[in-house]
Write a protein that holds these residues in place. Structure first.
Motif, PDB file in Angstrom:
ATOM      1  N   PHE A   1       0.541   5.608   0.353  1.00 28.27           N
ATOM      2  CA  PHE A   1      -0.093   6.718   0.851  1.00 28.27           C
ATOM      3  C   PHE A   1       0.634   8.028   0.970  1.00 28.27           C
ATOM      4  CE2 PHE A   1      -2.383   3.443   3.971  1.00 28.27           C
ATOM      5  CZ  PHE A   1      -1.391   2.553   3.843  1.00 28.27           C
TER       6      PHE A   1
ATOM      7  N   ARG B   1      -4.845   7.092  -0.587  1.00 30.17           N
ATOM      8  CA  ARG B   1      -4.195   5.783  -0.270  1.00 30.17           C
ATOM      9  C   ARG B   1      -4.461   5.087  -1.832  1.00 30.17           C
ATOM     10  NH1 ARG B   1      -7.374   2.668   3.859  1.00 30.17           N
ATOM     11  NH2 ARG B   1      -8.954   2.524   2.173  1.00 30.17           N
TER      12      ARG B   1
ATOM     13  N   TYR C   1       0.959  -1.207   0.061  1.00 26.17           N
ATOM     14  CA  TYR C   1       0.077  -0.034   0.052  1.00 26.17           C
ATOM     15  C   TYR C   1       0.781   1.225   0.138  1.00 26.17           C
ATOM     16  CZ  TYR C   1      -3.383  -3.510   1.641  1.00 26.17           C
ATOM     17  OH  TYR C   1      -4.051  -4.607   1.740  1.00 26.17           O
TER      18      TYR C   1
ATOM     19  N   LEU D   1      -4.401  11.624   6.644  1.00 23.93           N
ATOM     20  CA  LEU D   1      -4.443  10.959   5.710  1.00 23.93           C
ATOM     21  C   LEU D   1      -4.995  11.595   4.201  1.00 23.93           C
ATOM     22  CD1 LEU D   1      -3.581   8.191   4.007  1.00 23.93           C
ATOM     23  CD2 LEU D   1      -5.965   7.486   4.470  1.00 23.93           C
TER      24      LEU D   1
ATOM     25  N   GLY E   1      -1.943  -5.292   7.667  1.00 23.63           N
ATOM     26  CA  GLY E   1      -1.832  -4.473   6.393  1.00 23.63           C
ATOM     27  C   GLY E   1      -2.656  -4.956   5.356  1.00 23.63           C
TER      28      GLY E   1
ATOM     29  N   MET F   1       3.727   0.770   2.758  1.00 28.49           N
ATOM     30  CA  MET F   1       3.416  -0.411   3.899  1.00 28.49           C
ATOM     31  C   MET F   1       3.383  -1.835   3.093  1.00 28.49           C
ATOM     32  SD  MET F   1       0.744  -0.655   6.911  1.00 28.49           S
ATOM     33  CE  MET F   1      -0.594  -0.699   5.996  1.00 28.49           C
ATOM     34  N   LYS F   2       3.873  -2.831   3.788  1.00 28.90           N
ATOM     35  CA  LYS F   2       3.935  -3.884   2.959  1.00 28.90           C
ATOM     36  C   LYS F   2       2.530  -4.532   3.342  1.00 28.90           C
ATOM     37  CE  LYS F   2       7.586  -6.208   4.769  1.00 28.90           C
ATOM     38  NZ  LYS F   2       8.448  -7.299   5.006  1.00 28.90           N
ATOM     39  N   HIS F   3       2.038  -5.406   2.451  1.00 32.42           N
ATOM     40  CA  HIS F   3       0.656  -6.076   2.966  1.00 32.42           C
ATOM     41  C   HIS F   3       0.966  -7.112   4.158  1.00 32.42           C
ATOM     42  CE1 HIS F   3      -2.679  -8.702   2.150  1.00 32.42           C
ATOM     43  NE2 HIS F   3      -2.020  -9.711   2.087  1.00 32.42           N
ATOM     44  N   ASN F   4       0.029  -7.000   5.084  1.00 26.25           N
ATOM     45  CA  ASN F   4       0.088  -7.822   6.254  1.00 26.25           C
ATOM     46  C   ASN F   4       1.299  -7.674   6.896  1.00 26.25           C
ATOM     47  OD1 ASN F   4      -1.152  -9.497   7.820  1.00 26.25           O
ATOM     48  ND2 ASN F   4      -0.109 -11.106   6.853  1.00 26.25           N
ATOM     49  N   ASN F   5       1.626  -6.374   7.272  1.00 25.03           N
ATOM     50  CA  ASN F   5       2.863  -6.104   7.939  1.00 25.03           C
ATOM     51  C   ASN F   5       2.495  -5.244   9.025  1.00 25.03           C
ATOM     52  OD1 ASN F   5       5.703  -6.463   8.321  1.00 25.03           O
ATOM     53  ND2 ASN F   5       6.150  -4.415   7.538  1.00 25.03           N
ATOM     54  N   ASN F   6       1.259  -5.285   9.704  1.00 20.94           N
ATOM     55  CA  ASN F   6       0.911  -4.788  11.014  1.00 20.94           C
ATOM     56  C   ASN F   6       1.513  -3.470  11.114  1.00 20.94           C
ATOM     57  OD1 ASN F   6       0.388  -7.361  11.796  1.00 20.94           O
ATOM     58  ND2 ASN F   6       2.272  -7.868  12.513  1.00 20.94           N
ATOM     59  N   ASN F   7       1.045  -2.732  10.281  1.00 25.02           N
ATOM     60  CA  ASN F   7       1.076  -1.174  10.346  1.00 25.02           C
ATOM     61  C   ASN F   7       2.525  -0.609  10.323  1.00 25.02           C
ATOM     62  OD1 ASN F   7      -1.620  -0.897  10.414  1.00 25.02           O
ATOM     63  ND2 ASN F   7      -2.028  -0.632  12.433  1.00 25.02           N
ATOM     64  N   ASP F   8       3.405  -1.100   9.836  1.00 24.42           N
ATOM     65  CA  ASP F   8       4.897  -0.688   9.828  1.00 24.42           C
ATOM     66  C   ASP F   8       4.919  -0.065   8.668  1.00 24.42           C
ATOM     67  OD1 ASP F   8       8.266  -2.305   9.664  1.00 24.42           O
ATOM     68  OD2 ASP F   8       7.532  -0.167   9.752  1.00 24.42           O
ATOM     69  N   MET F   9       4.807   1.283   8.778  1.00 25.76           N
ATOM     70  CA  MET F   9       4.711   2.253   7.635  1.00 25.76           C
ATOM     71  C   MET F   9       6.159   2.850   7.503  1.00 25.76           C
ATOM     72  SD  MET F   9       1.355   4.351   6.939  1.00 25.76           S
ATOM     73  CE  MET F   9       1.442   5.245   8.254  1.00 25.76           C
TER      74      MET F   9
ATOM     75  N   PHE G   1       8.222   5.755   5.884  1.00 26.42           N
ATOM     76  CA  PHE G   1       8.009   7.325   5.391  1.00 26.42           C
ATOM     77  C   PHE G   1       9.046   8.008   4.576  1.00 26.42           C
ATOM     78  CE2 PHE G   1       3.971   8.487   7.338  1.00 26.42           C
ATOM     79  CZ  PHE G   1       3.758   7.474   8.522  1.00 26.42           C
TER      80      PHE G   1
ATOM     81  N   SER H   1      -5.104  -4.417  12.599  1.00 20.85           N
ATOM     82  CA  SER H   1      -3.800  -4.239  12.628  1.00 20.85           C
ATOM     83  C   SER H   1      -3.022  -4.805  11.487  1.00 20.85           C
ATOM     84  CB  SER H   1      -3.350  -5.528  13.866  1.00 20.85           C
ATOM     85  OG  SER H   1      -1.941  -5.728  13.663  1.00 20.85           O
TER      86      SER H   1
END
Lengths: 115, 116
Positions: free
Chosen positions: A35, A50, A33, A47, B99, A95-103, A105, B97
């Protein structure tokens, strides 16, 4: 590791004109994703827009639109009919897919809209 | 709905001290993430909590820790403060949680920490 590069530290635009902010990123992932966040002076980050990497269609939110070039790993933000309230720092984020909100910047672009 | 709130908004500490920052997410949000923002390093991800469990952690030393309570409120703790810890600490909450949905993160106003 994913990196996000915003090559324009500062930009300015006249009110009512159009401006484009650049962002490139580096990743080996295929599903992710992107943003654009806006941080006005002394105010909260919000935001703007996206984009899901699997969608070919460019996202649009009113005066804000993106040009997403997946092969080139480019994700630019176009602001049409610029308004004084658009003055802010703009951050591109990945942000990687399925990476628990580790964005991740970019360093940000300071945009000033002049009357 | 009320937005994400962070307390305190400003904090001054001296080297060697410890500090605890608090974040209350938007009602119904179960994920809380923390970021450090500095002029030199920009915005960096610290960690993320979901349902009281740390799900992800950035590249920060063990002096940085956090926790999440059953009401989703989160605290971040920094022990043995260093001058380089001076920063704006941002908290963000989201509904999910993972992504998987690219779920939007809503940011708080931040806590500005100054270490003297």
């Amino acid at each position: 590791a994913q990196t996000v590069t915003q090559s324009q530290p500062e930009m300015s635009v006249q009110e009512a004109e159009t401006v484009t902010l650049s962002c490139t990123y580096d990743t080996s992932e295929s599903n992710y994703y992107l943003f654009w966040y806006k941080q006005p002076p002394s105010r909260q980050m919000i935001l703007v827009i996206r984009q899901e990497a699997y969608k070919q269609q460019n996202a649009t939110e009113n005066r804000f639109s993106v040009n997403f070039q997946k092969a080139a790993k480019s994700f630019s933000l176009k602001i049409s009919d610029s308004q004084l309230g658009d003055t802010a720092m703009y951050f591109c984020a990945f942000m990687k897919h399925n990476n628990n909100n580790d964005m991740r910047f970019g360093a940000g672009t300071r945009l000033t809209v002049k009357p | 709905k009320a937005g994400v709130t962070q307390t305190p908004r400003y904090l001054i500490k001296t080297r060697g001290q410890q500090v605890t920052l608090s974040c209350s997410p938007i009602s119904g949000h179960r994920s809380v993430s923390w970021y450090q923002q500095t002029p030199g390093q920009g915005l960096q991800f610290l960690f993320e909590y979901f349902s009281e469990t740390q799900r992800n952690k950035g590249n920060f030393p063990g002096r940085f820790s956090g926790r999440q309570f059953s009401n989703s409120r989160s605290e971040m703790n920094v022990s043995t403060l260093e001058l380089g810890d001076s920063a704006l600490y941002l908290c963000a909450s989201s509904l999910f949680s993972s992504g998987v949905y690219g779920s939007e993160q809503f940011f708080g106003p931040g806590t500005r920490l100054t270490v003297l």
